[in-house]
Design an enzyme around this catalytic site. Structure first.
Site, PDB file in Angstrom:
ATOM      1  N   HIS A 136       0.669  -1.196  -0.152  1.00  0.00           N
ATOM      2  CA  HIS A 136       0.283   0.041   0.169  1.00  0.00           C
ATOM      3  C   HIS A 136       0.688   1.560  -0.021  1.00  0.00           C
ATOM      4  CE1 HIS A 136      -3.944   2.293   1.644  1.00  0.00           C
ATOM      5  NE2 HIS A 136      -3.092   2.741   1.546  1.00  0.00           N
ATOM      6  N   GLU A 137       1.274   0.853   0.045  1.00  0.00           N
ATOM      7  CA  GLU A 137       2.738   2.234   1.208  1.00  0.00           C
ATOM      8  C   GLU A 137       3.652   2.941  -0.244  1.00  0.00           C
ATOM      9  OE1 GLU A 137       2.158   4.370   3.096  1.00  0.00           O
ATOM     10  OE2 GLU A 137       0.775   3.987   4.051  1.00  0.00           O
TER      11      GLU A 137
ATOM     12  N   HIS B 265       1.884   4.136  -3.095  1.00  0.00           N
ATOM     13  CA  HIS B 265       1.592   5.063  -2.831  1.00  0.00           C
ATOM     14  C   HIS B 265       3.209   6.432  -2.862  1.00  0.00           C
ATOM     15  CE1 HIS B 265      -1.711   6.468  -0.613  1.00  0.00           C
ATOM     16  NE2 HIS B 265      -1.212   5.821  -0.087  1.00  0.00           N
TER      17      HIS B 265
ATOM     18  N   HIS C  33      -5.331   7.145  -1.917  1.00  0.00           N
ATOM     19  CA  HIS C  33      -5.975   6.759  -1.986  1.00  0.00           C
ATOM     20  C   HIS C  33      -7.643   6.197  -3.489  1.00  0.00           C
ATOM     21  CE1 HIS C  33      -4.846   7.012   2.256  1.00  0.00           C
ATOM     22  NE2 HIS C  33      -4.553   6.039   1.949  1.00  0.00           N
TER      23      HIS C  33
ATOM     24  N   TYR D 264     -10.282   2.841   1.655  1.00  0.00           N
ATOM     25  CA  TYR D 264     -10.259   2.821   3.394  1.00  0.00           C
ATOM     26  C   TYR D 264     -11.627   1.892   3.079  1.00  0.00           C
ATOM     27  CZ  TYR D 264      -8.577   8.001   4.502  1.00  0.00           C
ATOM     28  OH  TYR D 264      -7.767   8.616   4.225  1.00  0.00           O
TER      29      TYR D 264
END
Length: 261
Positions: free
Chosen positions: A159-160, A163, A169, A218
């Protein structure tokens, strides 16, 4: 033997149908990475000149040339945590690759050399956070807290890294209101900006559909002040906030963003 095989087949069918649509098996007791760090949208570092965009940053400079991301890992990590981080890198490379057998990689994480001005610097810190895209000379940090789910959970590391590759997101897409509703009555005071939505004029969705199953989405109770949903899906049967692996659309986004389709 035939009866036994039919019996096994029926068990598998029943087991598969017991999960909600799009859901992947996940431990829902583990908090989302974006709820720990306290940065923009929870886990994003901003530069002074950041222009807020949706799924992918538009400017070409945000992409890592040839999909190669130089990296360094802080010596603070022990061998176990370091191995977990590198394992997540390699898995991300493999699942995005068009042909991992022939090493036809779309993106590649490589140890930095003295010639690399741009690279990610993976460090210990509070929670899990990253800049979005290639932004800073001299090393831009990716924070992964030692001895925590930030490192132990492979998809959280990915996930990071998404980014860092240039992605925001999922729920900040301009078309998100067709798929979800944000219930601000349940959002923690002062955290409302974490649910910003950006217009088509400043966001790049890469012409791909909204993805409930994205590892960048999210969860339903993200930043909730009372345990009630902050995100209500228009389709009540979908699962959001999975942290198991990249979704099929996540993979397609990276391939498209780095022009390796």
């Amino acid at each position: 033997m035939l009866i036994r095989n039919i019996f096994i087949f029926l068990i598998l069918i029943c087991s598969a149908s017991s999960f909600p649509k799009y859901r992947t098996v996940a431990d829902t007791n583990i908090p989302d990475p974006e709820e720990i760090g306290g940065d923009f949208e929870g886990d994003i570092f901003l530069t002074p000149t950041t222009i807020f965009r949706g799924i992918g940053k538009r400017e070409p400079s945000a992409r890592w040339p040839n999909g190669i991301v130089p990296y360094e890992i802080s010596s603070d990590y022990d061998g176990y945590d370091r191995a977990k981080i590198i394992s997540a890198m390699r898995r991300l490379e493999r699942i995005v690759s068009l042909d991992p057998i022939s090493a036809s990689y779309c993106i590649r994480f490589q140890p930095k050399t003295a010639d690399d001005k741009y690279f990610i610097s993976i460090r210990n810190g509070s929670g899990c956070s990253s800049y979005v895209g290639r932004v800073n000379e001299g090393g831009q940090r990716v924070t992964l807290q030692m001895k925590s789910y930030c490192v132990d959970r492979e998809a959280t590391v990915m996930h990071e890294f998404m980014h860092a590759l240039g992605f925001w997101h999922e729920q900040s897409r301009p078309d998100r209101d067709d798929y979800i509703t944000i219930d601000f009555n349940n959002v923690q005071s002062g955290k409302e900006h974490n649910f910003n939505k950006y217009s088509f004029e400043v966001t790049d969705t890469l012409n791909l559909p909204y993805d409930y199953n994205s590892v960048m989405h999210y969860s339903k109770t993200a930043f909730s002040m009372n345990g009630r949903p902050t995100i209500i899906t228009k389709d009540p049967d979908v699962w959001i906030g999975q942290r198991n692996s990249l979704s099929a659309t996540d993979i397609e986004e990276i391939r498209k963003y780095y022009d390796c389709t």
